[in-house]
Design a protein around this motif. Structure first.
Motif, PDB file in Angstrom:
ATOM      1  N   ILE A  45       4.898   3.765  -3.836  1.00  0.00           N
ATOM      2  CA  ILE A  45       5.572   4.205  -2.614  1.00  0.00           C
ATOM      3  C   ILE A  45       4.630   3.980  -1.448  1.00  0.00           C
ATOM      4  O   ILE A  45       3.500   4.468  -1.450  1.00  0.00           O
ATOM      5  CB  ILE A  45       5.980   5.689  -2.693  1.00  0.00           C
ATOM      6  N   TYR A  46       5.106   3.245  -0.439  1.00  0.00           N
ATOM      7  CA  TYR A  46       4.260   2.881   0.704  1.00  0.00           C
ATOM      8  C   TYR A  46       5.015   3.196   1.988  1.00  0.00           C
ATOM      9  O   TYR A  46       6.076   2.625   2.262  1.00  0.00           O
ATOM     10  CB  TYR A  46       3.920   1.396   0.637  1.00  0.00           C
ATOM     11  N   CYS A  47       4.492   4.132   2.775  1.00  0.00           N
ATOM     12  CA  CYS A  47       5.086   4.475   4.064  1.00  0.00           C
ATOM     13  C   CYS A  47       4.250   3.852   5.171  1.00  0.00           C
ATOM     14  O   CYS A  47       3.155   4.339   5.477  1.00  0.00           O
ATOM     15  CB  CYS A  47       5.163   5.991   4.234  1.00  0.00           C
ATOM     16  N   GLN A  48       4.769   2.789   5.766  1.00  0.00           N
ATOM     17  CA  GLN A  48       4.064   2.147   6.885  1.00  0.00           C
ATOM     18  C   GLN A  48       4.193   2.963   8.158  1.00  0.00           C
ATOM     19  O   GLN A  48       3.245   3.043   8.936  1.00  0.00           O
ATOM     20  CB  GLN A  48       4.635   0.743   7.116  1.00  0.00           C
ATOM     21  N   ALA A  49       5.374   3.560   8.375  1.00  0.00           N
ATOM     22  CA  ALA A  49       5.599   4.340   9.592  1.00  0.00           C
ATOM     23  C   ALA A  49       6.787   5.272   9.395  1.00  0.00           C
ATOM     24  O   ALA A  49       7.785   4.904   8.771  1.00  0.00           O
ATOM     25  CB  ALA A  49       5.853   3.417  10.781  1.00  0.00           C
ATOM     26  N   VAL A  54       9.132  12.990   3.581  1.00  0.00           N
ATOM     27  CA  VAL A  54       9.316  14.095   2.650  1.00  0.00           C
ATOM     28  C   VAL A  54       9.719  13.513   1.303  1.00  0.00           C
ATOM     29  O   VAL A  54      10.675  12.744   1.214  1.00  0.00           O
ATOM     30  CB  VAL A  54      10.395  15.075   3.148  1.00  0.00           C
ATOM     31  N   ILE A  55       8.977  13.870   0.259  1.00  0.00           N
ATOM     32  CA  ILE A  55       9.318  13.454  -1.100  1.00  0.00           C
ATOM     33  C   ILE A  55       9.708  14.699  -1.884  1.00  0.00           C
ATOM     34  O   ILE A  55       8.904  15.623  -2.030  1.00  0.00           O
ATOM     35  CB  ILE A  55       8.144  12.724  -1.780  1.00  0.00           C
ATOM     36  N   GLU A  56      10.952  14.714  -2.363  1.00  0.00           N
ATOM     37  CA  GLU A  56      11.458  15.838  -3.144  1.00  0.00           C
ATOM     38  C   GLU A  56      11.535  15.434  -4.614  1.00  0.00           C
ATOM     39  O   GLU A  56      12.041  14.353  -4.946  1.00  0.00           O
ATOM     40  CB  GLU A  56      12.829  16.263  -2.639  1.00  0.00           C
ATOM     41  N   LEU A  57      11.051  16.308  -5.477  1.00  0.00           N
ATOM     42  CA  LEU A  57      10.971  16.010  -6.896  1.00  0.00           C
ATOM     43  C   LEU A  57      12.048  16.747  -7.677  1.00  0.00           C
ATOM     44  O   LEU A  57      12.194  17.965  -7.556  1.00  0.00           O
ATOM     45  CB  LEU A  57       9.598  16.399  -7.445  1.00  0.00           C
ATOM     46  N   SER A  83       0.739   6.921   2.513  1.00  0.00           N
ATOM     47  CA  SER A  83       1.508   7.130   3.734  1.00  0.00           C
ATOM     48  C   SER A  83       0.593   7.106   4.949  1.00  0.00           C
ATOM     49  O   SER A  83      -0.436   7.780   4.966  1.00  0.00           O
ATOM     50  CB  SER A  83       2.251   8.476   3.673  1.00  0.00           C
ATOM     51  N   LYS A  84       0.990   6.367   5.951  1.00  0.00           N
ATOM     52  CA  LYS A  84       0.261   6.363   7.218  1.00  0.00           C
ATOM     53  C   LYS A  84       0.737   7.487   8.136  1.00  0.00           C
ATOM     54  O   LYS A  84       0.211   7.646   9.237  1.00  0.00           O
ATOM     55  CB  LYS A  84       0.408   5.008   7.904  1.00  0.00           C
ATOM     56  N   SER A  85       1.730   8.250   7.686  1.00  0.00           N
ATOM     57  CA  SER A  85       2.287   9.366   8.449  1.00  0.00           C
ATOM     58  C   SER A  85       2.116  10.668   7.670  1.00  0.00           C
ATOM     59  O   SER A  85       1.608  10.666   6.545  1.00  0.00           O
ATOM     60  CB  SER A  85       3.775   9.107   8.722  1.00  0.00           C
ATOM     61  N   ASP A  86       2.546  11.786   8.271  1.00  0.00           N
ATOM     62  CA  ASP A  86       2.562  13.056   7.557  1.00  0.00           C
ATOM     63  C   ASP A  86       3.353  12.899   6.259  1.00  0.00           C
ATOM     64  O   ASP A  86       4.428  12.288   6.238  1.00  0.00           O
ATOM     65  CB  ASP A  86       3.219  14.149   8.404  1.00  0.00           C
ATOM     66  N   LYS A 108      -2.700   9.359   5.670  1.00  0.00           N
ATOM     67  CA  LYS A 108      -3.624   9.116   6.787  1.00  0.00           C
ATOM     68  C   LYS A 108      -3.425  10.113   7.915  1.00  0.00           C
ATOM     69  O   LYS A 108      -3.977   9.962   9.000  1.00  0.00           O
ATOM     70  CB  LYS A 108      -3.450   7.687   7.310  1.00  0.00           C
ATOM     71  N   ASP A 109      -2.629  11.161   7.638  1.00  0.00           N
ATOM     72  CA  ASP A 109      -2.384  12.226   8.605  1.00  0.00           C
ATOM     73  C   ASP A 109      -2.477  13.559   7.856  1.00  0.00           C
ATOM     74  O   ASP A 109      -3.469  13.801   7.184  1.00  0.00           O
ATOM     75  CB  ASP A 109      -1.012  12.034   9.267  1.00  0.00           C
ATOM     76  N   ASP A 110      -1.460  14.408   7.945  1.00  0.00           N
ATOM     77  CA  ASP A 110      -1.444  15.684   7.232  1.00  0.00           C
ATOM     78  C   ASP A 110      -0.725  15.518   5.892  1.00  0.00           C
ATOM     79  O   ASP A 110       0.288  14.818   5.798  1.00  0.00           O
ATOM     80  CB  ASP A 110      -0.734  16.759   8.059  1.00  0.00           C
ATOM     81  N   LEU A 111      -1.221  16.219   4.881  1.00  0.00           N
ATOM     82  CA  LEU A 111      -0.652  16.142   3.532  1.00  0.00           C
ATOM     83  C   LEU A 111      -0.324  17.562   3.070  1.00  0.00           C
ATOM     84  O   LEU A 111      -1.200  18.426   3.039  1.00  0.00           O
ATOM     85  CB  LEU A 111      -1.651  15.483   2.585  1.00  0.00           C
ATOM     86  N   LYS A 112       0.962  17.798   2.709  1.00  0.00           N
ATOM     87  CA  LYS A 112       1.410  19.142   2.356  1.00  0.00           C
ATOM     88  C   LYS A 112       2.116  19.142   1.002  1.00  0.00           C
ATOM     89  O   LYS A 112       2.884  18.228   0.700  1.00  0.00           O
ATOM     90  CB  LYS A 112       2.371  19.676   3.424  1.00  0.00           C
TER      91      LYS A 112
END
Length: 297
Positions: A45-49, A54-57, A83-86, A108-112
């Protein structure tokens, strides 16, 4: 490819492919529902922008990468989930990650993490957030060659912290367990940490208010460059080089049991690199302090 805001419900298997997200103007929510994805040449999984991802399991999910990434990714892209975003995880499902290249989960930002079960085996860092890692709950089973959970932002004020309020953690690391450039705060959680480097390491401050920690370390159990404050909880150090080490150590309560090869509680500053490559605070300074106000030690 995902290029629009919305919720995307995924199920099934993808043997050699990628979920690519590029939506600079909105939030993307991806539901992983009993998914298996392996990418032989890059992240699963690659989030460029995105404003945030949000990833729900749901159910049991599996993600893996290959031992090398293709030339289409820049050198910073190193994780099975990158991910380059939250990046936010939620849902009560399970995610198993096999990192064959470097890292497990990277933002590359916040990880929750709000909840879920995570089983991560990584060739480098298992969980890495640049600005922060916040864990509100969940179960984490981590085996990492480098650090298990870390932040990296050392330049911006108020960034680079780890905040854990709840959860269960079983961590085996050839490096450090929890590592933050700034602050580590533990308000709860059950931890079993077995590490070669420091079990918990901060470039500034460690605060423990509650929770239970069981530590076996070849280096320090708790190491903060500036200050450690223990307000409560239970800390059992079965084996470590040093127990609590910082410029200032304050114990206001809680239970601490420490079996160490060197100092149990050490107030010092200045780095000493030992023969085995591990570091310790060593230089004497009259301003270094240990303050014990309460607790069972």
């Amino acid at each position: 490819d995902i290029a629009s805001s919305g919720t995307y419900h995924l199920s099934g298997s993808l043997e050699n492919g990628i979920i690519n997200i590029n939506n600079p103007n909105g939030q993307v929510r991806v539901i992983l529902d009993s998914v298996s994805i392996k990418n032989n040449s890059g992240p699963a999984i690659y989030c460029q922008a995105a404003e945030n991802l949000v990833i729900e399991l749901i159910g049991e999910n599996f993600l893996a990468d290959g031992q090398q990434y293709s030339a289409g990714f820049d050198e910073d892209v190193t994780g099975v989930v990158y991910s380059k975003s939250d990046l936010i995880f939620q849902g009560d499902g399970k995610l198993t990650i096999s990192s064959n290249y470097q890292d497990g989960i990277v933002s590359k930002d916040d990880l929750k993490f709000k909840q879920g079960t995570f089983v991560i085996a990584s060739q480098d860092d298992a969980i890495r957030g640049k600005d922060s890692v916040y864990i509100a709950g969940g179960n984490f089973i981590i085996n990492s060659v480098a650090d298990a959970i870390k932040t990296t932002n050392a330049n911006d004020v108020g960034k680079g912290f780890i905040l854990i309020e709840n959860g269960n953690f079983k961590i085996e690391s050839s490096a450090k367990g929890l590592k933050a450039t700034d602050i580590i705060l533990l308000y709860g959680g059950n931890f079993s940490l077995e590490t070669h480097g420091d079990a918990i390491h901060s470039g500034n401050y460690i605060g423990i208010v509650d929770g239970e920690l069981s530590i076996v370390s070849s280096d320090d159990a708790l190491h903060a460059d500036r200050k450690i404050v223990i307000d409560g909880g239970k800390l059992i150090i079965t084996r470590a080089l040093e127990g609590l080490e910082s410029y200032s150590v304050v114990i206001n309560g809680g239970t601490i049991k420490a079996n160490t090869l060197d100092d149990g509680i050490n107030a010092a500053e200045g780095n000493l690199v030992k023969d085995d490559g591990l570091t310790s605070l060593s230089a004497e300074n009259g301003n270094c302090t240990v303050t014990i106000n309460d607790g069972d030690i």
